[in-house]
Design an enzyme around this catalytic site. Structure first.
Site, PDB file in Angstrom:
ATOM      1  N   ARG A   1     -17.386  19.417  -7.288  1.00  0.00           N
ATOM      2  CA  ARG A   1     -18.255  20.465  -7.844  1.00  0.00           C
ATOM      3  C   ARG A   1     -17.972  21.839  -7.228  1.00  0.00           C
ATOM      4  NH1 ARG A   1     -24.248  18.276  -8.852  1.00  0.00           N
ATOM      5  NH2 ARG A   1     -24.015  19.564 -10.733  1.00  0.00           N
ATOM      6  N   PRO A   2     -16.728  22.312  -7.319  1.00  0.00           N
ATOM      7  CA  PRO A   2     -16.403  23.642  -6.798  1.00  0.00           C
ATOM      8  C   PRO A   2     -17.118  24.738  -7.604  1.00  0.00           C
ATOM      9  CG  PRO A   2     -14.563  22.775  -8.068  1.00  0.00           C
ATOM     10  CD  PRO A   2     -15.577  21.673  -7.972  1.00  0.00           C
TER      11      PRO A   2
ATOM     12  N   CYS B   1     -26.464  16.721  -6.750  1.00  0.00           N
ATOM     13  CA  CYS B   1     -26.012  15.325  -6.767  1.00  0.00           C
ATOM     14  C   CYS B   1     -24.540  15.237  -6.339  1.00  0.00           C
ATOM     15  CB  CYS B   1     -26.162  14.744  -8.176  1.00  0.00           C
ATOM     16  SG  CYS B   1     -27.868  14.573  -8.666  1.00  0.00           S
TER      17      CYS B   1
ATOM     18  N   ARG C   1     -27.911  22.226  -6.973  1.00  0.00           N
ATOM     19  CA  ARG C   1     -26.769  22.944  -7.550  1.00  0.00           C
ATOM     20  C   ARG C   1     -27.207  24.318  -8.054  1.00  0.00           C
ATOM     21  NH1 ARG C   1     -21.181  23.024  -7.729  1.00  0.00           N
ATOM     22  NH2 ARG C   1     -20.499  24.036  -9.648  1.00  0.00           N
TER      23      ARG C   1
ATOM     24  N   LYS D   1     -35.353  20.510 -17.321  1.00  0.00           N
ATOM     25  CA  LYS D   1     -34.968  20.927 -15.960  1.00  0.00           C
ATOM     26  C   LYS D   1     -33.770  21.882 -16.025  1.00  0.00           C
ATOM     27  CE  LYS D   1     -32.114  18.314 -13.179  1.00  0.00           C
ATOM     28  NZ  LYS D   1     -31.029  19.070 -12.588  1.00  0.00           N
ATOM     29  N   ASN D   2     -32.742  21.490 -16.743  1.00  0.00           N
ATOM     30  CA  ASN D   2     -31.514  22.296 -16.739  1.00  0.00           C
ATOM     31  C   ASN D   2     -31.619  23.511 -17.636  1.00  0.00           C
ATOM     32  OD1 ASN D   2     -30.563  20.486 -14.922  1.00  0.00           O
ATOM     33  ND2 ASN D   2     -29.243  19.385 -16.355  1.00  0.00           N
TER      34      ASN D   2
ATOM     35  N   VAL E   1     -16.173  13.995 -17.010  1.00  0.00           N
ATOM     36  CA  VAL E   1     -16.662  15.281 -16.497  1.00  0.00           C
ATOM     37  C   VAL E   1     -16.670  15.333 -14.979  1.00  0.00           C
ATOM     38  CG1 VAL E   1     -18.621  16.888 -16.504  1.00  0.00           C
ATOM     39  CG2 VAL E   1     -18.024  15.638 -18.594  1.00  0.00           C
TER      40      VAL E   1
ATOM     41  N   ASP F   1     -24.750  13.234 -18.251  1.00  0.00           N
ATOM     42  CA  ASP F   1     -26.022  12.915 -17.600  1.00  0.00           C
ATOM     43  C   ASP F   1     -26.674  11.667 -18.174  1.00  0.00           C
ATOM     44  OD1 ASP F   1     -27.082  16.372 -17.054  1.00  0.00           O
ATOM     45  OD2 ASP F   1     -25.597  15.098 -16.082  1.00  0.00           O
TER      46      ASP F   1
ATOM     47  N   ARG G   1     -36.452  14.946  -8.140  1.00  0.00           N
ATOM     48  CA  ARG G   1     -35.816  16.254  -8.378  1.00  0.00           C
ATOM     49  C   ARG G   1     -35.840  16.612  -9.855  1.00  0.00           C
ATOM     50  NH1 ARG G   1     -30.128  16.610  -6.972  1.00  0.00           N
ATOM     51  NH2 ARG G   1     -30.483  18.652  -7.926  1.00  0.00           N
TER      52      ARG G   1
HETATM   53  C1  EPZ Z   1     -24.730  21.223 -15.073  1.00  0.00           C
HETATM   54  O1  EPZ Z   1     -24.040  21.122 -13.832  1.00  0.00           O
HETATM   55  C2  EPZ Z   1     -25.965  20.333 -14.940  1.00  0.00           C
HETATM   56  N1  EPZ Z   1     -26.810  20.792 -13.856  1.00  0.00           N
HETATM   57  C3  EPZ Z   1     -25.533  18.896 -14.661  1.00  0.00           C
HETATM   58  O2  EPZ Z   1     -26.707  18.078 -14.653  1.00  0.00           O
HETATM   59  C4  EPZ Z   1     -24.626  18.419 -15.808  1.00  0.00           C
HETATM   60  O3  EPZ Z   1     -24.159  17.128 -15.506  1.00  0.00           O
HETATM   61  C5  EPZ Z   1     -23.440  19.388 -15.941  1.00  0.00           C
HETATM   62  O4  EPZ Z   1     -23.920  20.730 -16.153  1.00  0.00           O
HETATM   63  C6  EPZ Z   1     -22.544  19.024 -17.116  1.00  0.00           C
HETATM   64  O5  EPZ Z   1     -23.274  18.986 -18.291  1.00  0.00           O
HETATM   65  C7  EPZ Z   1     -27.635  21.854 -14.048  1.00  0.00           C
HETATM   66  O6  EPZ Z   1     -27.680  22.428 -15.118  1.00  0.00           O
HETATM   67  C8  EPZ Z   1     -28.499  22.243 -12.899  1.00  0.00           C
HETATM   68  P1  EPZ Z   1     -20.299  22.139 -14.836  1.00  0.00           P
HETATM   69  P2  EPZ Z   1     -22.814  22.136 -13.502  1.00  0.00           P
HETATM   70  O7  EPZ Z   1     -20.100  23.433 -14.149  1.00  0.00           O
HETATM   71  O8  EPZ Z   1     -23.134  23.482 -14.016  1.00  0.00           O
HETATM   72  C9  EPZ Z   1     -16.129  21.438 -12.741  1.00  0.00           C
HETATM   73  C10 EPZ Z   1     -28.294  16.605 -13.774  1.00  0.00           C
HETATM   74  O9  EPZ Z   1     -28.265  15.382 -13.544  1.00  0.00           O
HETATM   75  N2  EPZ Z   1     -16.275  22.824 -12.274  1.00  0.00           N
HETATM   76  O10 EPZ Z   1     -20.262  22.091 -16.330  1.00  0.00           O
HETATM   77  O11 EPZ Z   1     -22.498  21.990 -12.069  1.00  0.00           O
HETATM   78  C11 EPZ Z   1     -17.109  20.496 -12.040  1.00  0.00           C
HETATM   79  O12 EPZ Z   1     -16.597  20.083 -10.784  1.00  0.00           O
HETATM   80  C12 EPZ Z   1     -27.111  17.461 -13.408  1.00  0.00           C
HETATM   81  O13 EPZ Z   1     -29.256  17.203 -14.298  1.00  0.00           O
HETATM   82  C13 EPZ Z   1     -15.205  23.423 -11.604  1.00  0.00           C
HETATM   83  O14 EPZ Z   1     -14.148  22.825 -11.420  1.00  0.00           O
HETATM   84  O15 EPZ Z   1     -21.661  21.467 -14.375  1.00  0.00           O
HETATM   85  C14 EPZ Z   1     -17.249  19.361 -13.016  1.00  0.00           C
HETATM   86  O16 EPZ Z   1     -16.177  18.459 -12.845  1.00  0.00           O
HETATM   87  C15 EPZ Z   1     -25.982  16.679 -12.761  1.00  0.00           C
HETATM   88  N3  EPZ Z   1     -15.347  24.704 -11.167  1.00  0.00           N
HETATM   89  C16 EPZ Z   1     -17.122  20.059 -14.380  1.00  0.00           C
HETATM   90  O17 EPZ Z   1     -16.512  21.334 -14.116  1.00  0.00           O
HETATM   91  C17 EPZ Z   1     -16.511  25.410 -11.342  1.00  0.00           C
HETATM   92  O18 EPZ Z   1     -16.579  26.581 -10.922  1.00  0.00           O
HETATM   93  C18 EPZ Z   1     -18.447  20.287 -15.066  1.00  0.00           C
HETATM   94  O19 EPZ Z   1     -19.224  21.103 -14.230  1.00  0.00           O
HETATM   95  C19 EPZ Z   1     -17.579  24.778 -11.998  1.00  0.00           C
HETATM   96  C20 EPZ Z   1     -17.445  23.487 -12.470  1.00  0.00           C
END
Ligand code: EPZ
Length: 418
Positions: free
Chosen positions: A121-122, A116, A92, A22-23, A328, A306, A398
């Site tokens: 998640r900014p 989710c 997302r 998916k991701n 995370v 995850d 999803r």
């Molecule tokens: C991806 O989300 C995945 N989703 C998530 O999987 C996964 O948990 C995550 O990466 C971490 O591995 C998809 O690929 C669609 P991040 P993403 O940006 O990109 C903070 C699932 O269950 N952050 O690495 O949103 C954020 O708040 C989903 O399949 C900022 O602060 O993850 C978080 O605390 C859930 N500012 C941390 O970084 C930003 O601009 C990690 O987020 C972006 C992120």
């Protein structure tokens, strides 16, 4: 709304074929808009997030045809730059359209993404990266509007202060259409980054360093028509590995990407599972209850966030006391209160879940509130005595093509009740 009915206490035996990632597929689908031609994707999972992304691509003018797990995207005539609000708010990954549309059309408008509710998640890191490439980005009233300068995006050195997966993907897709080289430092190292970079390379983009913290990317020729095969989903495979931890038995997970599951497999072995790497995937065997474990989630190659909820479910039925620290996302323990309805003993202390394993869980009615928490409840219910009823199936669908088909194929007594 559909409900999963799960009978517990049956050990698992058989083979589960793992769906496409998916991701991995979601950013690749977004990246296909970089090219005014045709992209063929194989092993695409038939999940709600893919259908949502298909709706977005179609709304932008791409012609998308999905037959079974094969997806053909023709993006020669895009007609719009606005992501429909109803679709953007569903997941997302709608934020993934910023990079490719800026690179291709010079502008894009969307609303803040859904997904989710596991934290704030900014998208600040996405925006800062796109601005570094020359885009002007405005946010307000829940909308994001971005525009390129007349000459388009320009390659530049960008540093991510946190290895955000999505920000890395968005920056790479925008940089793939920029003039000159971009060097991204502090990049995420998740397997999904390697998948996206493999796809960009197949389209003709020069990419070096995928899977490391330093990625160099430069467009050197026109994008090409591409046929690309998605690897198995490492989190879905990890979920079913967790099912064997909970229910016991012996299951082959075909197409499980063992090379991208090291920490998950190591943790399963610590908990007492036998995990063998096969040519076609992995074989997981488990007898008795899981041993206690200490888990700390973090960016790849640390333990995947995850997988945290699923491992909490396994620890809940295990011996002794396990401690799980979620580093995370700031709100990813929601599933604990639902596991407690099944009889789990879990105490949340800020970022740490302390799980005292119990000899037996008891079937109950529980509800999914997020994708991986829902999968964890299904896995825990396999180990509970009696029947469990799992609501909130719309969260699970999803990311899982058909969790009842998959688990039933390994002997679980699980049915989806419409
Ligand atoms: C991806 O989300 C995945 N989703 C998530 O999987 C996964 O948990 C995550 O990466 C971490 O591995 C998809 O690929 C669609 P991040 P993403 O940006 O990109 C903070 C699932 O269950 N952050 O690495 O949103 C954020 O708040 C989903 O399949 C900022 O602060 O993850 C978080 O605390 C859930 N500012 C941390 O970084 C930003 O601009 C990690 O987020 C972006 C992120």
């Amino acid at each position: 709304m559909s409900v999963l009915r799960i009978e517990g206490s049956y050990s698992l035996e058989g083979t589960i074929k793992i769906q496409g990632s998916k991701n991995g597929v979601l950013p690749v689908m977004a990246a296909s808009l970089l090219h005014n031609g045709t992209t063929v994707l194989e092993h695409v999972p038939k999940i709600q997030d893919v259908f949502c992304m298909l709706g977005i691509l179609s709304a932008l003018g791409a012609d998308c045809r999905m037959e079974e797990n094969r997806l053909v995207i023709s993006a020669s005539a895009l007609t719009g730059t606005k992501i429909p609000e109803t679709l953007a708010g569903q997941m997302r990954s709608s934020v993934m359209l910023l990079g490719p549309l800026l690179a291709r059309l010079g502008q894009v408008e969307t609303s803040l993404p859904g997904g989710c509710r596991i934290g704030k998640r900014p998208v600040d890191l996405h925006i800062r990266g796109l601005e570094a490439l020359g885009a002007r980005v405005e946010t307000g009233d829940g909308r994001i509007r971005a525009v390129c300068p007349a000459g388009g995006l320009t390659g530049v050195n960008i540093h991510l202060p946190y290895p955000s997966v999505g920000a890395t993907e968005n920056i790479l897709m925008a940089a793939a259409g920029a003039q000159g080289e971009t060097v991204l430092t502090g990049a995420a190292r998740e397997p999904e980054i390697e998948i996206l970079c493999g796809f960009l390379q197949a389209m003709g983009v020069s990419v070096e360093g995928a899977g490391t913290p330093v990625i160099r990317i430069r467009k050197t020729s026109a994008f090409q028509d591409t046929c690309f095969f998605l690897p198995g989903d490492r989190i879905v495979a990890g979920t079913y590995l967790g099912a064997v931890l909970c229910a016991g038995g012996r299951v082959v997970l075909e197409r499980a990407p063992a090379g991208h599951m090291e920490r998950t497999i190591a943790t399963a072995r610590q908990m007492g599972a036998q995990v063998e790497t096969l040519e076609q995937g992995i074989r997981v065997s488990m007898r008795g209850r899981p041993r206690p474990v200490r888990i700390e989630t973090g960016p790849y190659p640390e333990f995947p966030t995850d997988m945290q909820s699923v491992m909490m479910a396994a620890a809940a039925i295990g011996y002794g006391t396990s401690r799980i620290r979620e580093n995370v996302f700031e709100n990813r323990f929601c599933v604990a209160k639902e596991l407690q309805k099944l009889g789990a003993h879990i105490i949340i202390e800020n970022k740490i879940a302390v799980v005292d394993g119990v000899k037996a869980l008891k079937g109950a009615s529980v509800a999914a509130e997020d994708l991986r928490g829902g999968a964890a409840l299904a896995v825990a219910a396999l180990a509970a005595e009696g029947s469990s009823f799992l609501g909130g199936y719309e969260h699970i669908s999803r990311g899982y093509e058909d969790i009842s088909r998959d688990l039933a194929g390994a002997g679980a007594h699980i049915t989806l009740v419409p």
